[in-house]
Design a protein around this motif. Structure first.
Motif, PDB file in Angstrom:
ATOM      1  N   ALA A   1       0.842  -1.194   0.000  1.00 17.97           N
ATOM      2  CA  ALA A   1       0.000   0.000   0.000  1.00 17.97           C
ATOM      3  C   ALA A   1       0.879   1.246   0.000  1.00 17.97           C
ATOM      4  O   ALA A   1       1.881   1.305   0.708  1.00 17.97           O
ATOM      5  CB  ALA A   1      -0.930  -0.004   1.201  1.00 17.97           C
ATOM      6  N   GLY A   2       0.486   2.220  -0.823  1.00 18.59           N
ATOM      7  CA  GLY A   2       1.263   3.431  -0.971  1.00 18.59           C
ATOM      8  C   GLY A   2       2.266   3.376  -2.105  1.00 18.59           C
ATOM      9  O   GLY A   2       2.846   4.407  -2.472  1.00 18.59           O
TER      10      GLY A   2
ATOM     11  N   SER B   1       3.652   2.122  -6.123  1.00 18.32           N
ATOM     12  CA  SER B   1       3.268   2.460  -7.492  1.00 18.32           C
ATOM     13  C   SER B   1       3.528   1.300  -8.436  1.00 18.32           C
ATOM     14  O   SER B   1       4.408   0.463  -8.190  1.00 18.32           O
ATOM     15  CB  SER B   1       4.075   3.674  -7.979  1.00 18.32           C
TER      16      SER B   1
ATOM     17  N   ARG C   1      -4.804   9.777  -8.474  1.00 21.10           N
ATOM     18  CA  ARG C   1      -3.797   8.750  -8.161  1.00 21.10           C
ATOM     19  C   ARG C   1      -3.318   8.019  -9.408  1.00 21.10           C
ATOM     20  O   ARG C   1      -2.161   7.619  -9.484  1.00 21.10           O
ATOM     21  CB  ARG C   1      -4.373   7.719  -7.182  1.00 21.10           C
TER      22      ARG C   1
ATOM     23  N   ASN D   1      -0.348   5.334  -8.739  1.00 22.46           N
ATOM     24  CA  ASN D   1       0.382   5.788  -7.560  1.00 22.46           C
ATOM     25  C   ASN D   1      -0.514   5.707  -6.326  1.00 22.46           C
ATOM     26  O   ASN D   1      -1.735   5.597  -6.438  1.00 22.46           O
ATOM     27  CB  ASN D   1       0.850   7.231  -7.755  1.00 22.46           C
ATOM     28  N   SER D   2       0.108   5.770  -5.161  1.00 22.09           N
ATOM     29  CA  SER D   2      -0.630   5.740  -3.891  1.00 22.09           C
ATOM     30  C   SER D   2      -1.630   4.593  -3.866  1.00 22.09           C
ATOM     31  O   SER D   2      -2.798   4.764  -3.516  1.00 22.09           O
ATOM     32  CB  SER D   2      -1.353   7.073  -3.668  1.00 22.09           C
TER      33      SER D   2
ATOM     34  N   LYS E   1      -3.866   1.388  -3.022  1.00 17.97           N
ATOM     35  CA  LYS E   1      -4.591   0.962  -1.840  1.00 17.97           C
ATOM     36  C   LYS E   1      -4.977  -0.503  -1.984  1.00 17.97           C
ATOM     37  O   LYS E   1      -5.109  -1.001  -3.115  1.00 17.97           O
ATOM     38  CB  LYS E   1      -5.856   1.797  -1.675  1.00 17.97           C
TER      39      LYS E   1
END
Length: 124
Positions: A14-15, A17, A67, A84-85, A87
């Motif tokens: 998580a977080g 890319s 994102r 990106n980012s 989850k």
């Protein structure tokens, strides 16, 4: 006829890319509006992003806006999805699709060609 092959999926925390790629062969790539969709286990396939033939216009699902970025390189017959980012709820099989309709398309039923999909798994 257009053949689409996705790549770039994998396991990420998580977080993190990932960048997905979708390579097209067959008829002229630049004549197709392209889209990315995803399908999580037990859920319907859902729209993620779409881009017009020239790449001049894009549209995103609210869940990924800010994102994810869709882009294309018509010289390389490839469409990309920069994620990106990430989850855990982004975990799904991601599909690229092509339609001959000359505008942004969010409905799965309006796409003519589909790739085989690439798995994206986001761990918490």
């Amino acid at each position: 006829q257009v053949q689409l092959v996705e790549s770039g999926g994998g396991l990420v925390q998580a977080g993190g890319s990932l960048r997905l790629s979708c390579a097209a062969s067959g008829r002229t790539f630049s004549t197709y509006t392209m889209g990315w969709f995803r399908q999580a286990p037990g859920k319907e396939r859902e729209f993620v992003a779409t881009i017009t033939r020239s790449g001049g216009s894009t549209h995103y699902a609210d869940s990924v806006k800010g994102r994810f970025t869709i882009s294309r390189d018509n010289a390389k017959n490839t469409v990309y999805l920069q994620m990106n980012s990430l989850k855990p709820e982004d975990t799904a099989v991601y599909y690229c699709a092509a339609t001959s309709r000359p505008f942004l398309v969010v409905l799965t039923s309006l796409y003519d060609y589909w790739g085989q999909g690439t798995q994206v798994t986001v761990s918490s």
